[in-house]
Design a protein around this motif. Structure first.
Motif, PDB file in Angstrom:
ATOM      1  N   UNK A 101       0.812  -1.215   0.000  1.00 26.18           N
ATOM      2  CA  UNK A 101       0.000   0.000   0.000  1.00 26.18           C
ATOM      3  C   UNK A 101       0.846   1.266   0.000  1.00 26.18           C
ATOM      4  N   UNK A 102       2.165   1.115  -0.130  1.00 28.54           N
ATOM      5  CA  UNK A 102       3.031   2.311  -0.134  1.00 28.54           C
ATOM      6  C   UNK A 102       2.651   3.220  -1.292  1.00 28.54           C
ATOM      7  N   UNK A 103       2.764   4.523  -1.030  1.00 26.01           N
ATOM      8  CA  UNK A 103       2.459   5.495  -2.076  1.00 26.01           C
ATOM      9  C   UNK A 103       1.029   5.429  -2.563  1.00 26.01           C
ATOM     10  N   UNK A 104       0.117   5.012  -1.692  1.00 25.34           N
ATOM     11  CA  UNK A 104      -1.283   4.931  -2.098  1.00 25.34           C
ATOM     12  C   UNK A 104      -1.526   3.846  -3.120  1.00 25.34           C
ATOM     13  N   UNK A 105      -0.862   2.734  -2.987  1.00 22.48           N
ATOM     14  CA  UNK A 105      -0.838   1.588  -3.898  1.00 22.48           C
ATOM     15  C   UNK A 105      -0.021   2.012  -5.126  1.00 22.48           C
ATOM     16  N   UNK A 106       1.131   1.387  -5.316  1.00 21.15           N
ATOM     17  CA  UNK A 106       2.039   1.802  -6.389  1.00 21.15           C
ATOM     18  C   UNK A 106       1.324   1.969  -7.736  1.00 21.15           C
ATOM     19  N   UNK A 107       1.559   3.135  -8.328  1.00 17.92           N
ATOM     20  CA  UNK A 107       0.984   3.434  -9.627  1.00 17.92           C
ATOM     21  C   UNK A 107      -0.415   4.027  -9.575  1.00 17.92           C
ATOM     22  N   UNK A 108      -0.991   4.151  -8.370  1.00 17.33           N
ATOM     23  CA  UNK A 108      -2.360   4.662  -8.269  1.00 17.33           C
ATOM     24  C   UNK A 108      -2.491   5.914  -7.412  1.00 17.33           C
ATOM     25  N   UNK A 109      -1.593   6.119  -6.481  1.00 15.92           N
ATOM     26  CA  UNK A 109      -1.628   7.291  -5.589  1.00 15.92           C
ATOM     27  C   UNK A 109      -2.996   7.480  -4.938  1.00 15.92           C
ATOM     28  N   UNK A 110      -3.587   6.371  -4.494  1.00 12.60           N
ATOM     29  CA  UNK A 110      -4.900   6.452  -3.840  1.00 12.60           C
ATOM     30  C   UNK A 110      -4.708   6.761  -2.359  1.00 12.60           C
ATOM     31  N   UNK A 111      -5.429   6.115  -1.475  1.00  6.64           N
ATOM     32  CA  UNK A 111      -5.358   6.440  -0.046  1.00  6.64           C
ATOM     33  C   UNK A 111      -3.917   6.325   0.455  1.00  6.64           C
ATOM     34  N   UNK A 112      -3.509   7.297   1.250  1.00  4.13           N
ATOM     35  CA  UNK A 112      -2.146   7.337   1.778  1.00  4.13           C
ATOM     36  C   UNK A 112      -1.840   6.036   2.518  1.00  4.13           C
ATOM     37  N   UNK A 113      -0.707   5.444   2.200  1.00  2.00           N
ATOM     38  CA  UNK A 113      -0.304   4.198   2.835  1.00  2.00           C
ATOM     39  C   UNK A 113      -0.134   4.313   4.336  1.00  2.00           C
ATOM     40  N   UNK A 114       0.229   5.502   4.837  1.00  3.09           N
ATOM     41  CA  UNK A 114       0.358   5.680   6.284  1.00  3.09           C
ATOM     42  C   UNK A 114      -0.993   5.462   6.965  1.00  3.09           C
ATOM     43  N   UNK A 115      -2.057   5.877   6.309  1.00  2.22           N
ATOM     44  CA  UNK A 115      -3.402   5.653   6.852  1.00  2.22           C
ATOM     45  C   UNK A 115      -3.710   4.158   6.867  1.00  2.22           C
ATOM     46  N   UNK A 116      -3.347   3.457   5.808  1.00  3.82           N
ATOM     47  CA  UNK A 116      -3.627   2.021   5.723  1.00  3.82           C
ATOM     48  C   UNK A 116      -2.863   1.268   6.816  1.00  3.82           C
ATOM     49  N   UNK A 117      -1.591   1.594   7.008  1.00  2.13           N
ATOM     50  CA  UNK A 117      -0.813   0.960   8.073  1.00  2.13           C
ATOM     51  C   UNK A 117      -1.408   1.237   9.441  1.00  2.13           C
ATOM     52  N   UNK A 118      -1.854   2.468   9.645  1.00  2.00           N
ATOM     53  CA  UNK A 118      -2.487   2.838  10.913  1.00  2.00           C
ATOM     54  C   UNK A 118      -3.821   2.110  11.092  1.00  2.00           C
ATOM     55  N   UNK A 119      -4.588   1.997  10.009  1.00  2.13           N
ATOM     56  CA  UNK A 119      -5.882   1.309  10.085  1.00  2.13           C
ATOM     57  C   UNK A 119      -5.705  -0.158  10.474  1.00  2.13           C
ATOM     58  N   UNK A 120      -4.663  -0.794   9.954  1.00  4.59           N
ATOM     59  CA  UNK A 120      -4.391  -2.180  10.323  1.00  4.59           C
ATOM     60  C   UNK A 120      -4.142  -2.290  11.820  1.00  4.59           C
ATOM     61  N   UNK A 121      -3.304  -1.414  12.354  1.00  5.21           N
ATOM     62  CA  UNK A 121      -3.013  -1.452  13.787  1.00  5.21           C
ATOM     63  C   UNK A 121      -4.269  -1.190  14.617  1.00  5.21           C
ATOM     64  N   UNK A 122      -5.051  -0.203  14.226  1.00  2.00           N
ATOM     65  CA  UNK A 122      -6.296   0.106  14.943  1.00  2.00           C
ATOM     66  C   UNK A 122      -7.227  -1.102  14.914  1.00  2.00           C
ATOM     67  N   UNK A 123      -7.330  -1.746  13.760  1.00  9.93           N
ATOM     68  CA  UNK A 123      -8.216  -2.894  13.611  1.00  9.93           C
ATOM     69  C   UNK A 123      -7.822  -4.094  14.439  1.00  9.93           C
ATOM     70  N   UNK A 124      -6.561  -4.219  14.758  1.00  8.67           N
ATOM     71  CA  UNK A 124      -6.103  -5.351  15.570  1.00  8.67           C
ATOM     72  C   UNK A 124      -6.494  -5.213  17.034  1.00  8.67           C
ATOM     73  N   UNK A 125      -6.632  -3.971  17.510  1.00 10.28           N
ATOM     74  CA  UNK A 125      -6.813  -3.763  18.947  1.00 10.28           C
ATOM     75  C   UNK A 125      -8.157  -3.178  19.345  1.00 10.28           C
ATOM     76  N   UNK A 126      -9.051  -2.970  18.367  1.00  3.44           N
ATOM     77  CA  UNK A 126     -10.350  -2.378  18.694  1.00  3.44           C
ATOM     78  C   UNK A 126     -11.496  -3.163  18.055  1.00  3.44           C
ATOM     79  N   UNK A 127     -12.650  -3.098  18.681  1.00  2.00           N
ATOM     80  CA  UNK A 127     -13.848  -3.699  18.094  1.00  2.00           C
ATOM     81  C   UNK A 127     -14.311  -2.826  16.927  1.00  2.00           C
TER      82      UNK A 127
END
Length: 179
Positions: free
Chosen positions: A68-94
């Motif tokens: 998901x780096x760079x908003x999925x390579x070649x697409x510049x969609x959602x910022x990869x930092x958000x995706x990495x953060x969302x994964x962490x949030x999803x692991x520890x919250x309902x």
């Protein structure tokens, strides 16, 4: 749920209060190491939890999110930092808490003046507001404000610092919500 070793694992996983500054520094360093915002943020958060909590976080390689780096390579969609953060949030919250925290993250991200994080021994950088969660706009607005080109070393430095800002925000919110 049972892991590969026969251990029971219940979700959401147990969260332990983390130091936002440590998470920020780790996210910055990990992003720089792999030139991947999604990896940087995930490693800064999940890698930190793996050290502090151990199982089951130590079974999750942050590399799984690197695509998901760079908003999925070649697409510049959602910022990869958000995706990495969302994964962490999803692991520890309902799910209800995820919805709340992810909404807060998105609103904050669109309005935050990135980057604020300043690594030891470095100077502040030009900042900008993305007004969007998309990599394309986040980077584009910063490039206009700074005069640097996309994919320049300065842009990569900016994105690593952005990862630090995102990791700090997420840890602050998780600490307030879960501890």
């Amino acid at each position: 749920m049972v892991d590969g070793n026969g251990n029971n694992v219940s979700w959401p996983y147990t969260y332990k209060k983390l130091d936002p500054d440590v998470a920020a520094k780790r996210a910055y360093e990990n992003c720089k190491a792999k030139k991947s915002c999604s990896y940087g943020t995930a490693a800064g958060l999940i890698g930190y939890l793996a050290e502090e909590v151990g199982h089951p976080f130590n079974l999750i390689p942050p590399e799984v999110i690197q695509g998901f780096k760079g908003g999925v390579p070649g697409h510049s969609s959602i910022c990869g930092a958000i995706v990495g953060a969302a994964l962490a949030i999803g692991l520890v919250t309902d799910v209800k808490t995820q919805d709340k925290l992810l909404n807060e993250l998105m609103v904050w991200y669109k309005n935050f003046e990135f980057p604020k994080f300043v690594p030891e021994g470095k100077n502040e950088m030009v900042t900008s507001i993305s007004n969007s969660e998309l990599c394309l706009h986040s980077v584009g607005n910063w490039c206009k404000a700074s005069g640097f080109e996309p994919l320049s070393p300065e842009m990569h430095e900016r994105c690593a610092r952005l990862c630090a800002d995102v990791a700090r925000f997420v840890v602050e919110r998780l600490n307030e919500t879960l501890t």
